[in-house]
Design an enzyme around this catalytic site. Structure first.
Site, short mmCIF file in Angstrom:
data_model
loop_
_atom_site.label_atom_id
_atom_site.label_comp_id
_atom_site.label_asym_id
_atom_site.label_seq_id
_atom_site.Cartn_x
_atom_site.Cartn_y
_atom_site.Cartn_z
N GLY A 1 -6.50 -5.76 4.96
CA GLY A 1 -5.25 -6.46 5.25
C GLY A 1 -5.38 -7.95 5.05
N GLY B 1 -8.41 -4.97 15.10
CA GLY B 1 -7.37 -5.64 15.87
C GLY B 1 -6.04 -4.92 15.77
CG HIS C 1 4.21 -9.37 20.55
ND1 HIS C 1 4.13 -8.83 21.81
CD2 HIS C 1 2.94 -9.64 20.17
CE1 HIS C 1 2.87 -8.78 22.18
NE2 HIS C 1 2.11 -9.25 21.20
CE LYS D 1 3.01 -5.66 19.17
NZ LYS D 1 1.86 -5.34 18.32
CB THR E 1 -1.78 -6.98 24.90
OG1 THR E 1 -2.34 -7.39 23.66
CG2 THR E 1 -2.33 -7.82 26.03
P1 NAP Z 1 0.93 -7.99 8.50
O1 NAP Z 1 1.19 -9.43 8.24
O2 NAP Z 1 1.97 -6.97 8.12
O3 NAP Z 1 -0.45 -7.64 7.78
C1 NAP Z 1 -0.93 -6.35 7.55
C2 NAP Z 1 -1.52 -6.36 6.14
O4 NAP Z 1 -2.27 -5.16 5.93
C3 NAP Z 1 -0.40 -6.37 5.08
O5 NAP Z 1 -0.73 -7.29 4.06
C4 NAP Z 1 -0.46 -4.93 4.56
O6 NAP Z 1 0.04 -4.79 3.25
C5 NAP Z 1 -1.94 -4.66 4.64
N1 NAP Z 1 -2.30 -3.25 4.50
C6 NAP Z 1 -1.52 -2.15 4.70
N2 NAP Z 1 -2.24 -1.04 4.45
C7 NAP Z 1 -3.48 -1.43 4.08
C8 NAP Z 1 -4.68 -0.75 3.68
N3 NAP Z 1 -4.73 0.58 3.62
N4 NAP Z 1 -5.77 -1.48 3.39
C9 NAP Z 1 -5.74 -2.81 3.43
N5 NAP Z 1 -4.64 -3.52 3.78
C10 NAP Z 1 -3.53 -2.85 4.10
O7 NAP Z 1 0.63 -7.74 10.06
P2 NAP Z 1 -0.10 -8.73 11.11
O8 NAP Z 1 0.90 -9.52 11.87
O9 NAP Z 1 -1.24 -9.40 10.42
O10 NAP Z 1 -0.64 -7.65 12.15
C11 NAP Z 1 -1.55 -6.63 11.75
C12 NAP Z 1 -1.97 -5.82 12.97
O11 NAP Z 1 -2.71 -6.66 13.87
C13 NAP Z 1 -0.80 -5.25 13.80
O12 NAP Z 1 -1.14 -3.94 14.24
C14 NAP Z 1 -0.70 -6.20 14.98
O13 NAP Z 1 -0.16 -5.59 16.14
C15 NAP Z 1 -2.17 -6.52 15.18
N6 NAP Z 1 -2.50 -7.74 15.91
C16 NAP Z 1 -3.56 -7.68 16.75
C17 NAP Z 1 -3.99 -8.81 17.42
C18 NAP Z 1 -5.21 -8.71 18.29
O14 NAP Z 1 -5.64 -9.71 18.87
N7 NAP Z 1 -5.83 -7.53 18.38
C19 NAP Z 1 -3.31 -10.01 17.25
C20 NAP Z 1 -2.21 -10.06 16.40
C21 NAP Z 1 -1.83 -8.91 15.71
P3 NAP Z 1 1.61 -4.30 3.06
O15 NAP Z 1 2.43 -5.51 3.35
O16 NAP Z 1 1.66 -3.85 1.66
O17 NAP Z 1 1.84 -3.17 4.04
#
Ligand code: NAP
Length: 262
Positions: free
Chosen positions: A9, A96, A150, A154, A161
């Site tokens: 990602g 994450g 959020h 999201k 969390t």
């Molecule tokens: P985002 O901007 O949508 O990023 C996700 C990325 O992953 C997109 O570029 C997506 O591409 C890509 N992706 C989809 N399938 C994939 C695969 N099979 N292999 C590699 N990449 C792939 O989302 P985000 O805001 O970064 O959030 C991502 C996740 O992190 C969510 O589940 C969110 O809840 C979580 N998060 C966790 C924390 C923490 O502290 N744990 C903090 C913030 C967010 P496409 O656009 O083509 O789908």
């Protein structure tokens, strides 16, 4: 010796922030990036991180690059497949991504036998402490509700969390005042009932990043515990800590508490 890290990602909001943090850490070496949406592009074009890496479409690129630890911030479905691949190839995982259910977690526990996995629904140290304080406070209060807030993109609700906070509070106390509502004029007005029937409310609003408030009440007093991530860099110290420690944490570790000595 540096730890060789790959990022799933990489073009996403979190993934690109992780790429920068890993690249800037002298103990880690960013060697691969996977994101089908940006495959074939140079990492610098996608993220601004000036490392000689082309973003790959397929997970096999991580193995080809000799990745020791892979970081995943994608979505639930993609992450489940990614983790199966990492476990089968003996690569450690730092996760994450949120939105997993108990069956997903049970599956990961079966899969990770020859490598390890750290899953944290929130990598911000302040949020980890918020969850810890909420569990500490739970036995001293009669009622509690969680409001998580959020950004507008999201896709899962309640947040990971909030779910982990609810679970920790329910484990700390099973004695909560029952919901008094007899007439819910608009369905959903009282939020969703989580573990131990503690209510949780999800707000999605443009301009927000990740926020949560735990409200506790008892006779004549309330306690509010609030955490705000106002920038995605807030998650990076936790991600880097997990990337450095995952090799020493056998099996699947949920939450950062153990890594922080809590
Ligand atoms: P985002 O901007 O949508 O990023 C996700 C990325 O992953 C997109 O570029 C997506 O591409 C890509 N992706 C989809 N399938 C994939 C695969 N099979 N292999 C590699 N990449 C792939 O989302 P985000 O805001 O970064 O959030 C991502 C996740 O992190 C969510 O589940 C969110 O809840 C979580 N998060 C966790 C924390 C923490 O502290 N744990 C903090 C913030 C967010 P496409 O656009 O083509 O789908």
């Amino acid at each position: 010796m540096t730890i060789r890290v790959g990022v799933f990602g990489a073009g996403g909001r979190m993934g690109s922030t992780v790429c920068r943090a890993v690249h800037d850490d002298p103990d880690l070496e960013l060697v691969a990036a996977v994101d089908p949406h940006y495959s074939g592009l140079d990492l610098v074009t996608v993220t601004g991180v000036d490392a000689p890496i082309r973003v790959a479409r397929d997970r096999e690129a991580l193995v080809a690059a000799g990745v020791q630890v892979a970081v995943d911030f994608t979505d639930r479905r993609a992450c489940c497949a990614n983790l199966g691949f990492l476990a089968a190839n003996g690569v450690h995982a730092v996760v994450g991504t949120t939105g997993f259910d108990e069956d997903d977690l049970a599956g990961f526990r079966e899969e990770f036998v020859s490598s390890n996995c750290v899953i944290a629904p929130n990598f911000a140290i302040g949020a980890v402490l918020m969850m810890h304080f909420a569990a500490l406070a739970a036995p001293y209060f009669d009622s509690a509700e969680i409001i998580e807030l959020h950004h507008e993109n999201k896709v899962d609700a309640p947040s990971g969390t909030a779910m982990l906070t609810l679970q920790r509070m329910a484990e700390a106390s099973g004695e909560w005042t029952p919901d008094p509502t007899t007439a819910e004029v608009v369905p959903g007005a009282r939020g969703a009932a989580g573990p131990a029937d503690i209510r949780v409310h999800s707000v999605r609003l443009r301009g927000l990043v990740a926020h949560q408030e735990v409200l506790l009440g008892t006779t004549g007093q309330t306690l509010s515990i609030r955490h705000d991530s106002i920038d995605r860099t807030s998650f990076m110290p936790g991600v880097l800590l997990a990337a450095k420690q995952v090799a020493e944490r056998p099996g699947v570790t949920i939450g950062l508490d153990a890594l922080l000595g809590l």
